[in-house]
Design an enzyme around this catalytic site. Structure first.
Site, PDB file in Angstrom:
ATOM      1  N   LYS A   1      -8.140   3.725  -4.584  1.00 24.79           N
ATOM      2  CA  LYS A   1      -8.459   3.804  -6.025  1.00 24.79           C
ATOM      3  C   LYS A   1      -8.998   2.353  -6.494  1.00 24.79           C
ATOM      4  O   LYS A   1     -10.033   2.439  -7.208  1.00 24.79           O
ATOM      5  CB  LYS A   1      -7.360   3.948  -6.886  1.00 24.79           C
ATOM      6  CG  LYS A   1      -6.803   5.655  -6.809  1.00 24.79           C
ATOM      7  CD  LYS A   1      -5.559   5.837  -7.434  1.00 24.79           C
ATOM      8  CE  LYS A   1      -5.290   7.442  -7.359  1.00 24.79           C
ATOM      9  NZ  LYS A   1      -3.992   7.725  -7.977  1.00 24.79           N
TER      10      LYS A   1
ATOM     11  N   HIS B   1      10.620   2.173  -4.934  1.00 25.50           N
ATOM     12  CA  HIS B   1      10.921   3.556  -4.504  1.00 25.50           C
ATOM     13  C   HIS B   1      12.158   3.805  -5.619  1.00 25.50           C
ATOM     14  O   HIS B   1      12.915   3.043  -6.240  1.00 25.50           O
ATOM     15  CB  HIS B   1      11.794   3.473  -3.317  1.00 25.50           C
ATOM     16  CG  HIS B   1      11.019   3.116  -2.343  1.00 25.50           C
ATOM     17  ND1 HIS B   1       9.846   3.787  -1.612  1.00 25.50           N
ATOM     18  CD2 HIS B   1      10.922   1.898  -1.493  1.00 25.50           C
ATOM     19  CE1 HIS B   1       9.282   3.131  -0.607  1.00 25.50           C
ATOM     20  NE2 HIS B   1       9.916   1.999  -0.743  1.00 25.50           N
TER      21      HIS B   1
END
Length: 139
Positions: free
Chosen positions: A61, A112
């Site tokens: 991206k 995470h």
């Protein structure tokens, strides 16, 4: 100067299900042997695989290409320095694109939570490379 910024959020269970369904076929298509070895040494391997997948997406991206033009997932490798800091190594078509766009540095971060992993990438180029890119766009 910043060339591009990318971020991606991955559901950990999605990676786990892909591994259980496709096994080596999925793992070898997406992750390098180093990434696989690192992840499977951890207590929660799918969490670490998901984090690496998110960083790969974030790099694509930031580069602005997505997964096309012959780019392969394994051309973006996420490794950890002895300090634990994640770092990206590129090869193949991705390395060519980095060279073409004069990407000098890449900074990545992985995080995470219970169900998700997130990866972020920032591509840095020299200020002279940015000026050249602007001139080409103006033409």
């Amino acid at each position: 100067m910043i060339y591009g910024i990318g971020v991606d959020l991955v559901k950990i269970r999605r990676i786990e299900e892909a591994v259980k369904r496709w096994d080596r076929r999925f793992l070898d298509r997406i992750f390098t042997p180093i990434e696989q070895e690192y992840s499977y040494r951890q207590k929660q391997p799918f969490l670490h695989l998901a984090g690496r997948f998110a960083v790969k997406e974030a790099v694509l991206k930031a580069l602005g290409t997505g997964l096309r033009s012959g780019i392969r997932w394994v051309e973006i490798e996420v490794v950890n320095l002895p300090s634990g800091k994640p770092e990206v190594r590129v090869s193949g078509k991705v390395k060519e694109l980095f060279k073409h766009h004069q990407v000098k540095e890449i900074h990545v971060s992985i995080s995470h939570d219970t169900d998700y992993s997130v990866g972020q990438a920032v591509l840095i180029i020299s200020s002279s490379a940015k000026k050249k890119a602007k001139k080409k766009k103006a033409k």
